[in-house]
Motif scaffolding. Sequence first.
Motif, PDB file in Angstrom:
ATOM      1  N   ALA A  45      38.744  47.453  51.347  1.00 24.93           N
ATOM      2  CA  ALA A  45      38.289  47.706  51.054  1.00 24.93           C
ATOM      3  C   ALA A  45      37.736  49.644  50.680  1.00 24.93           C
ATOM      4  O   ALA A  45      37.572  50.619  49.952  1.00 24.93           O
ATOM      5  N   LEU A  46      37.229  49.817  52.527  1.00 26.97           N
ATOM      6  CA  LEU A  46      37.760  51.213  52.224  1.00 26.97           C
ATOM      7  C   LEU A  46      38.981  52.068  52.642  1.00 26.97           C
ATOM      8  O   LEU A  46      38.813  52.796  52.470  1.00 26.97           O
ATOM      9  N   LYS A  47      39.818  51.473  52.606  1.00 27.60           N
ATOM     10  CA  LYS A  47      41.342  51.499  51.850  1.00 27.60           C
ATOM     11  C   LYS A  47      41.256  52.481  50.583  1.00 27.60           C
ATOM     12  O   LYS A  47      41.657  52.846  50.442  1.00 27.60           O
ATOM     13  N   ALA A  48      40.535  51.183  49.568  1.00 27.60           N
ATOM     14  CA  ALA A  48      40.661  51.147  48.698  1.00 27.60           C
ATOM     15  C   ALA A  48      39.421  52.316  48.044  1.00 27.60           C
ATOM     16  O   ALA A  48      39.867  53.580  46.530  1.00 27.60           O
ATOM     17  N   PHE A  49      38.362  52.513  48.527  1.00 25.94           N
ATOM     18  CA  PHE A  49      38.045  53.319  48.233  1.00 25.94           C
ATOM     19  C   PHE A  49      38.210  55.375  48.962  1.00 25.94           C
ATOM     20  O   PHE A  49      37.726  55.764  48.121  1.00 25.94           O
ATOM     21  N   GLU A  50      38.680  55.187  49.717  1.00 32.03           N
ATOM     22  CA  GLU A  50      39.247  56.324  50.069  1.00 32.03           C
ATOM     23  C   GLU A  50      40.100  57.285  49.480  1.00 32.03           C
ATOM     24  O   GLU A  50      40.201  58.134  49.281  1.00 32.03           O
TER      25      GLU A  50
END
Length: 778
Positions: A379-384
Amino acid sequence: MQRYRHYGNSYSSSSSSAAPVEELHAEEEEEVYTEEEVCEELPVEEEEEEVLHTPAGAGVCNEEEAPLMQEEVQPVAQEAEGKTAPVESKNGKRTEGGGGGGGGGGGPKYSMFTWFVVLALLGVWSSVAVVYFDIVDYDNVIGKLTAYDTDGDGDFDVEDAKVLLGLKTAKTPNVRDSAEEKTETSKASDETTNQQGAEPAEATTSQTLTEETTESGPAPALGDEVSGSQDVESEIQAAVPLPPPVDDDFVPDDPRDSAHPFENDVGIDTTGVLVEDPPPQETVEEAERYLTSSKFTQEAAEEAETPSEPAAEPQRESREAEREAEAEGEVTTEKQAEEKLKDKAKKKKPKLLNKFDKTIKAEIDAAEKLRKKGKAEEALKAFEALVQQFPQSPRARYGKAQSEDDMAEKLRSNDMLQRAINTYREAAELPDVTSDLLRAALKRRAERQQFLGRMRGSLMTLEKLVHIFPEDVSLKNDLGVAYLLLGDNKGAKKVYEEVLEVAPGNGFAKVHYGFILKSENKISESIPYLRGGLESGEPGTDDGRFYFHLGDALQRVGDNDNAYHWYELGHQRGHFASVWQRSLYNVDGLKAQPWWMPKETGYTDLVKVLERNWKMIRDEALAVMDQNTGLFLPEEENLREKGEWGQYTLWQQGRKVGNSCQGVPKTCSLLERFPEATGCKRGQIKFSVMQPGTHVWPHTGPTNCRLRMHLGLVIPKQGCRIRCTNQTREWEEGKVLIFDDSFEHEVWQDADSYRLIFIVDVWHPQLTQYQRQTLSPI
């Protein structure tokens, strides 16, 4: 009528099984017919026409007469040709003249093809007659199905059919008999439904029957619904009378049903209207106590008591019927109130997407789905990636902050948490951010700042929030807590005064304002605020500290009965181990008793060393006192009612206090051999001197993780005593007393000279080594 409506539906769907025939009059019910006993050869239109022109039960076939098919067809043919239909009784049995040509013996035999042609022709003619001559107004009939028993005789007959067709005016059933008839109808429907509940094809019909009979049946017992929503805050309300709630958002419950078995005698719904049980189960005292709660109930009771008929039995039946009607109405009212409360309790879904974010909603939702599934890294990679692609998207940046927050929790990383705190701020500062997202981001940022111990930063964040949303009382309440966490009671007091000025009934502000007043030693003034806040039952008020301080305040004004009442409520709420043991920072499962013997503790070596060296310890303490260097500091916990009480601390929270051991080196040297004392992070080692005329209020220590040893050094012959729970003891010079100070204890010094003791706290003997190392200091 339920059978006929569902039969048409079953027939059209080519289902081989259908709903049971519902016998409405329980006393006349001899057999329970099923769909398989109905002549399946009859088309649905013909069946419905028979229903409208014949009593209930006509057209039902007996399985034993199945071979005699002529008997089944001929009555229908006669009716279609205008001949007189056979006369049948209500229970479905034919009279002697209604055989229709079947006689006692078998009729002529025809081929199956002939029967099929005859039935087909009859079906066609019946359908043409029904449609062309508009014999049946289906919309009107179906709309009246719920009133099939129009004359109140308990079954469906010709008179009922006439009413349904509009040929006759319905009679009003007797009020006295309605309750009993409804009960019988409900029972009969339930029995029929239960018998056919095992057949899958009839599940829908059974559910329909159950729902409809529930609507026409007796009202459920109100006490059952109230007990489902029992809450202990309302027990507080029960103890201290309150005015009616001003805000509809909260309806206090009464939890006393578990503590008082007799409560079920009378039930009161959330609207305050009495619902009485039958008179034999109710006492005069209960009735007199609750009848004053509702003017409507009193008027209804007076009308019920007014004799309308000379006979006593009908009068009693009338009162019972009125109570049934009233209970049914009150149940509806209660359900409406509960639904209203649930609707208000549901928070309005926050609007986190601005116009631009709505254009990338699919990408945001995909990333958020990963986060909600617990895939924090993905999720963090997607939002970044979203933030990099759409740097002006507040929602994407807010999702990035949430993902970093989740990662910090997963990795237990303060650095990652600080990144999340910064990203929350960035999301709130972007242009075109929605007000809901701005509020959510800053509020979460303040919470995480408090978690990291950044109290000042949290305070600044909350001040910004209050400036942006000045009408939001909850944010002001959070701001007051931030001031308290900083130790700024004056700032918190100002905030809560502002809240109470605009929202005088706010329970959260009340209880915190009362807490502040008590810390200022304004005991009497604090009581109504603490009590009112707890009684409100609002979120954030059910805290052991508030029960603790309310009970303590009541004790200090001499109201011990109410004090222990609130202690008991705190115990019931799980905040206190018992009424006596009221510490708030506890480890479950530890042995709990007020007084201990040295052998029970396992610290006999320490006790022996203290008692053997008591004179040396006393002399060092007296030397410090004689120097008058100010090392004995006055007690600052607001525990004294009067007098002087000084303390000289050597160890606190498992660490030496400054250079205090330089004044008493031998004493410190002795103690350093006992890590159960010097390493007790939830205790102290200190000298305590108390002057004559001193009284220490009843109080408890903060934790059950320690035991406290008192070594008598200078003890007057009489006048000095200590009470722990309901046992009072006196000190002796050179002897050690051991007690658990998480239990309530109180001290009097009524001697003519000072009292000097040495206090040594030790770990509770049942704590493991791991617990002693990992427990937080107090």
